[in-house]
Design a protein around this motif. Structure first.
Motif, PDB file in Angstrom:
ATOM      1  N   CYS A 371       0.807  -1.227   0.000  1.00 20.06           N
ATOM      2  CA  CYS A 371       0.000   0.000   0.000  1.00 20.06           C
ATOM      3  C   CYS A 371       0.838   1.274   0.000  1.00 20.06           C
ATOM      4  O   CYS A 371       0.355   2.314  -0.460  1.00 20.06           O
ATOM      5  CB  CYS A 371      -0.933   0.017   1.211  1.00 20.06           C
ATOM      6  SG  CYS A 371      -2.107  -1.344   1.247  1.00 20.06           S
ATOM      7  N   PRO A 373       3.476   2.640  -1.681  1.00 16.20           N
ATOM      8  CA  PRO A 373       3.705   3.460  -2.885  1.00 16.20           C
ATOM      9  C   PRO A 373       2.457   4.198  -3.362  1.00 16.20           C
ATOM     10  O   PRO A 373       2.551   5.314  -3.881  1.00 16.20           O
ATOM     11  CB  PRO A 373       4.182   2.427  -3.917  1.00 16.20           C
ATOM     12  CG  PRO A 373       4.708   1.290  -3.117  1.00 16.20           C
ATOM     13  CD  PRO A 373       3.840   1.233  -1.902  1.00 16.20           C
ATOM     14  N   VAL A 374       1.292   3.585  -3.185  1.00 20.17           N
ATOM     15  CA  VAL A 374       0.056   4.223  -3.634  1.00 20.17           C
ATOM     16  C   VAL A 374      -0.385   5.299  -2.647  1.00 20.17           C
ATOM     17  O   VAL A 374      -0.803   6.395  -3.039  1.00 20.17           O
ATOM     18  CB  VAL A 374      -1.053   3.164  -3.815  1.00 20.17           C
ATOM     19  CG1 VAL A 374      -2.352   3.815  -4.260  1.00 20.17           C
ATOM     20  CG2 VAL A 374      -0.617   2.104  -4.807  1.00 20.17           C
ATOM     21  N   SER A 377       1.939   8.551  -2.585  1.00 19.16           N
ATOM     22  CA  SER A 377       2.249   9.112  -3.898  1.00 19.16           C
ATOM     23  C   SER A 377       2.224  10.639  -3.837  1.00 19.16           C
ATOM     24  O   SER A 377       1.275  11.232  -3.310  1.00 19.16           O
ATOM     25  CB  SER A 377       1.230   8.621  -4.929  1.00 19.16           C
ATOM     26  OG  SER A 377       1.421   9.276  -6.168  1.00 19.16           O
ATOM     27  N   PRO A 378       3.244  11.317  -4.366  1.00 14.86           N
ATOM     28  CA  PRO A 378       3.274  12.784  -4.278  1.00 14.86           C
ATOM     29  C   PRO A 378       2.383  13.474  -5.299  1.00 14.86           C
ATOM     30  O   PRO A 378       2.209  14.693  -5.238  1.00 14.86           O
ATOM     31  CB  PRO A 378       4.749  13.112  -4.555  1.00 14.86           C
ATOM     32  CG  PRO A 378       5.225  11.991  -5.415  1.00 14.86           C
ATOM     33  CD  PRO A 378       4.470  10.769  -4.978  1.00 14.86           C
ATOM     34  N   SER A 379       1.790  12.721  -6.212  1.00 12.38           N
ATOM     35  CA  SER A 379       1.014  13.347  -7.288  1.00 12.38           C
ATOM     36  C   SER A 379      -0.482  13.326  -7.056  1.00 12.38           C
ATOM     37  O   SER A 379      -1.204  14.147  -7.613  1.00 12.38           O
ATOM     38  CB  SER A 379       1.317  12.640  -8.613  1.00 12.38           C
ATOM     39  OG  SER A 379       1.021  11.253  -8.519  1.00 12.38           O
ATOM     40  N   ASN A 381      -3.871  12.037  -4.147  1.00 15.47           N
ATOM     41  CA  ASN A 381      -4.295  11.463  -2.882  1.00 15.47           C
ATOM     42  C   ASN A 381      -4.611   9.981  -3.063  1.00 15.47           C
ATOM     43  O   ASN A 381      -5.061   9.556  -4.134  1.00 15.47           O
ATOM     44  CB  ASN A 381      -5.522  12.193  -2.353  1.00 15.47           C
ATOM     45  CG  ASN A 381      -5.168  13.509  -1.691  1.00 15.47           C
ATOM     46  OD1 ASN A 381      -3.994  13.801  -1.444  1.00 15.47           O
ATOM     47  ND2 ASN A 381      -6.169  14.323  -1.405  1.00 15.47           N
ATOM     48  N   PRO A 382      -4.408   9.171  -2.042  1.00 12.51           N
ATOM     49  CA  PRO A 382      -4.559   7.721  -2.184  1.00 12.51           C
ATOM     50  C   PRO A 382      -6.023   7.310  -2.240  1.00 12.51           C
ATOM     51  O   PRO A 382      -6.907   8.018  -1.744  1.00 12.51           O
ATOM     52  CB  PRO A 382      -3.874   7.181  -0.921  1.00 12.51           C
ATOM     53  CG  PRO A 382      -4.064   8.262   0.086  1.00 12.51           C
ATOM     54  CD  PRO A 382      -3.980   9.553  -0.681  1.00 12.51           C
ATOM     55  N   GLU A 386      -6.914   1.623   0.134  1.00  9.60           N
ATOM     56  CA  GLU A 386      -5.487   1.469   0.440  1.00  9.60           C
ATOM     57  C   GLU A 386      -5.082   2.310   1.658  1.00  9.60           C
ATOM     58  O   GLU A 386      -4.274   1.876   2.484  1.00  9.60           O
ATOM     59  CB  GLU A 386      -4.644   1.857  -0.774  1.00  9.60           C
ATOM     60  CG  GLU A 386      -4.554   0.802  -1.854  1.00  9.60           C
ATOM     61  CD  GLU A 386      -5.835   0.659  -2.644  1.00  9.60           C
ATOM     62  OE1 GLU A 386      -6.727   1.522  -2.460  1.00  9.60           O
ATOM     63  OE2 GLU A 386      -5.959  -0.303  -3.429  1.00  9.60           O
ATOM     64  N   TYR A 433       9.110   8.160   4.256  1.00 13.11           N
ATOM     65  CA  TYR A 433       7.932   8.971   3.939  1.00 13.11           C
ATOM     66  C   TYR A 433       7.553   9.924   5.071  1.00 13.11           C
ATOM     67  O   TYR A 433       6.672  10.766   4.881  1.00 13.11           O
ATOM     68  CB  TYR A 433       6.727   8.063   3.655  1.00 13.11           C
ATOM     69  CG  TYR A 433       6.923   7.095   2.520  1.00 13.11           C
ATOM     70  CD1 TYR A 433       6.854   7.506   1.199  1.00 13.11           C
ATOM     71  CD2 TYR A 433       7.171   5.744   2.766  1.00 13.11           C
ATOM     72  CE1 TYR A 433       7.022   6.610   0.152  1.00 13.11           C
ATOM     73  CE2 TYR A 433       7.334   4.835   1.732  1.00 13.11           C
ATOM     74  CZ  TYR A 433       7.260   5.278   0.437  1.00 13.11           C
ATOM     75  OH  TYR A 433       7.428   4.392  -0.599  1.00 13.11           O
ATOM     76  N   ALA A 439      -1.049  14.633  -0.869  1.00 13.05           N
ATOM     77  CA  ALA A 439      -0.681  15.457  -2.020  1.00 13.05           C
ATOM     78  C   ALA A 439      -1.575  16.684  -2.135  1.00 13.05           C
ATOM     79  O   ALA A 439      -1.119  17.756  -2.530  1.00 13.05           O
ATOM     80  CB  ALA A 439      -0.769  14.624  -3.303  1.00 13.05           C
TER      81      ALA A 439
END
Length: 747
Positions: A371, A373-374, A377-379, A381-382, A386, A433, A439
């Motif tokens: 979970c 990496p998802v 993610s900086p680009s 929101n998850p 997850e 992290y 994000a």
């Protein structure tokens, strides 16, 4: 011509022979009569004229009785079974008086549908039980729990994965209503169904179903070979987290030993992290009971008749000298150590927790790695699934590793080292992290990320406190540690360097969180709530009490920074803040450490260079007490007890100026002198008579302050005495006040 040709053709057709074709079969003659027939039976068992129906029998709108619905629940058609469950709710809503008498028969029929192959039937049954069971008194429901758990655990091992997931949803309902019965017997050797429930969780998660062996890895069965989706895995892990929370709290028998995942309305202040700083458990027990809490098991609830055992006056030696007699009411009876042995935790309980933590380690690590990496993610929101899956995974880490490492006395060095290595690995993957930030700004996501940050701080504090606990151990234990690690010094140095880095990141985050800073558009800005502040206290203490021999100059500066921030936050928190009472009790406790003869920790309030802020904190307490009034009597009692304990024990932060300031600032609490309206009763007079504890503690505090005040300043003393006398006039505390005044020679 055409007419004659037609007749000729008809004559030829009458005498022609049809040619047979292969595979077509023989054609029937045109004059054959069909004698076949079909018959159907019609069953009307409920419309027989020979049956006499009871008109008074409770029925649904379709005239179906309870017995009819029970028979329909066994029908071969899934829709019929589902309609029967729905009609049962209708029947009980129309006739609630039959619920109690029908429970045994009803649950006996319902449990067989927990593992039903039709998803609609299971969903309808879960909805029905979620409505019905909360209406049943708990004492009437408990006898049926073994039957419910038996069929639910059987569904946990069903061949179909969707049935196993729905069985977990049923367990969630039972954990909400009767958690004690569900978790009972989850350890080996104890009676109950908890062990079977736990094995079902492990089987679904592919963590193994042969849990409980002392050696070797857990073995998985064939039902553990199905790969769960993120949503299904979230359902299982969330239920497992709830199960472990109830199981661990029941096992350790101390709700203040760890932060609860359920976030109750009243959360006691945790004190477990202070235990390693005392040389004996009895001393820590006495220190812990300086602020009794009704929510703890070791503190009995005091009745009104026993109030006199809880109040006392004691004049400290730093003011009165050795010639002054110390007054005591029943010899500090609230510091009794009668329940000291109840705080000990058997080693076999901790061993079960250790084995469970090691069994789930690979599952938790894999879940986090899937979970992370998802979620981070900086680009973008998850996804919600997850994010919730990662959050519940870290909560299970906190419950398991926290419950073991908090009780370091019952854990051997080898077991603790294995757990610390596993926790270092988990934190190592999380450190990259941290601090966790979404994000984009979204309230729900921000709150979840803040919970993750707090859990990371808690897990880091566990490692820091475990390291400090080893340095506070006896000489033989230290020698054992040095001998066992003589060949692994590079690894030890690497671990210490990594822990120092993690502690530095946590320190920066805690300071910014207490100061309420908002450094970026994605920074979490939710104000602290009581459970969150309680969860941060072990981290704050770990940062304050790190050994000074490690990086002495830098570490001391960091400790002062954390302490200064904590004091600023405590002073700046409003009186109606949810964390105000926690800040007062925590600071009072760390101030009282210097008065404990068995305290052996590294933190020393006299060497913090924050004396002025401590004194400012002391003098702001009377104002907070006045502002609270009767809105929060528990917080008022905490303030009064804090001042009373510090005065009695002669804290180094309370000097002559603070005593004079407290004396003048406490007067408005009893009597307010208004320039226009004259003398008005203070908040003390509004405290209800049903709370005699707070009223008498306030009187004790005044007498203690007057006993240690300089005799030369008679006007301020007289003003305070007149205010108290006016406030207690005509109440039960009036006689108590006059008795203390005569006994201390203040009259």
């Amino acid at each position: 011509m055409p007419k004659g040709s037609k007749k000729k053709k008809e004559k030829v057709a009458d005498f022609s022979k049809a040619k047979l074709k292969l595979g077509k079969g023989r054609q029937l003659a045109s004059n054959v009569v069909d004698t076949s027939f079909k018959a159907r039976s019609i069953a009307l068992p409920t419309q027989s004229i020979t049956i006499e129906k009871d008109i008074a029998l409770p029925t649904t709108r379709k005239k179906q009785s309870f017995d009819d619905l029970l028979s329909h629940m066994k029908h071969y058609n899934a829709n019929t079974r589902k309609d029967a469950v729905t009609s049962l709710r209708e029947l009980f809503q129309l006739h609630p008086e039959i619920v109690e008498s029908s429970m045994t028969t009803l649950l006996g029929a319902c449990v067989r549908l927990i593992g039903d192959e039709d998803a609609g039937v299971r969903k309808t049954l879960l909805s029905f039980l979620s409505w019905l069971l909360p209406l049943v008194p708990k004492e009437d429901l408990v006898p049926h729990v073994p039957l419910l758990i038996l069929f639910t655990t059987s569904a946990q091992t069903n061949i179909f994965p969707e049935i196993r997931i729905d069985a977990v949803r049923f367990l969630d309902l039972f954990l909400e209503l009767v958690p004690e019965s569900v978790v009972s017997g989850w350890m080996e050797g104890n009676s109950g169904h908890g062990r079977r429930v736990l094995e079902g969780y492990l089987g679904i998660l592919s963590a193994g179903t042969k849990y409980g062996g002392a050696e070797g890895a857990a073995q998985a069965t064939s039902t553990a070979s199905v790969v769960l989706s993120a949503q299904s895995k979230l359902v299982v892990l969330k239920s497992l987290s709830t199960f472990l929370t109830h199981a661990v709290s029941r096992l350790l028998r101390s709700p203040s030993n760890f932060t609860k995942d359920l976030y109750p309305a009243a959360v006691p202040l945790p004190t477990w992290f202070l235990a390693p700083s005392f040389s004996s458990s009895r001393s820590f027990t006495a220190y812990e009971r300086l602020f009794p809490s009704e929510s703890t098991d070791v503190q009995p609830r005091l009745e009104v008749d026993d109030l006199e055992d809880d109040y006392f006056i004691c004049m400290p030696d730093f003011v009165t000298g050795t010639s002054t007699t110390a007054w005591s009411l029943n010899d500090l009876s609230d510091l009794s150590l009668a329940h000291a042995e109840s705080l000990t935790h058997p080693s076999n309980n901790i061993s079960s927790l250790i084995h469970l933590a090691r069994t789930l380690y690979s599952t938790l690590l894999a879940s986090y790695l899937d979970c992370a990496p998802v979620v981070f993610s900086p680009s973008a929101n998850p996804p919600e699934a997850e994010l919730n899956l990662l959050t519940v995974t870290t909560r299970i880490m906190r419950t398991l590793y926290g419950s073991v490492l908090q009780n370091g006395v019952s854990v051997s060095f080898a077991e603790e080292e294995v757990l610390c290595d596993e926790l270092r690995t988990l934190l190592g993957y999380m450190t990259g992290y941290f601090p966790f930030r979404p994000a984009r700004r979204e309230i729900k996501v921000e709150h979840a990320f803040q919970d993750l940050n707090v859990i990371y701080c808690e897990l880091t504090a566990l490692l820091v406190l475990a390291s400090s606990r080893r340095q506070l151990g006896n000489i033989s234990q230290k020698a054992q540690i040095q001998t066992s690690r003589s060949s692994a010094y590079p690894s030890q140095a690497k671990h210490e360097g990594q822990l120092t880095l993690q502690a530095g990141l946590v320190r920066t985050y805690v300071i910014s969180l207490l100061m309420g800073e908002d450094n970026s558009t994605a920074q979490i800005s939710r104000s602290l709530i009581a459970p969150m502040y309680a969860a941060l206290l072990p981290t704050i203490w770990a940062l304050l009490s790190q050994p000074k021999e490690k990086h002495a100059s830098a570490q001391g500066a960091h400790s002062r920074t954390v302490l200064s921030t904590v004091l600023d936050h405590a002073i700046g928190a409003t009186s109606n803040s949810a964390v105000k009472a926690f800040t007062i009790e925590f600071i009072a406790r760390i101030l009282l450490l210097e008065t404990e003869s068995d305290y052996c920790g590294h933190f020393d309030v006299r060497k913090t260079r924050e004396q002025e802020k401590f004194q400012e904190w002391i003098l702001h307490l009377p104002r907070t007490l006045w502002e609270l009034g009767t809105h929060n009597l528990a917080a008022s009692e905490t303030i009064i007890r804090s001042l009373l304990r510090l005065l009695q024990r002669g804290s180094s932060v309370i000097k002559h100026e603070e005593i004079i300031g407290l004396r003048s600032r406490l007067t408005p609490f009893f009597l307010v002198t208004h320039p226009v309206r004259g003398r008005l009763p203070g908040p003390f007079t509004k405290i209800p008579a049903s709370s005699p504890r707070v009223r008498r503690l306030a009187v004790d505090l005044v007498v203690t302050i007057l006993s240690v005040s300089p005799k030369s300043e008679g006007e301020e003393t007289r003003n305070l005495m007149d205010a108290v006398a006016s406030a207690v006039s005509g109440t039960f505390e009036e006689g108590y006040w006059h008795q203390l005044v005569r006994a201390t020679g203040l009259s």
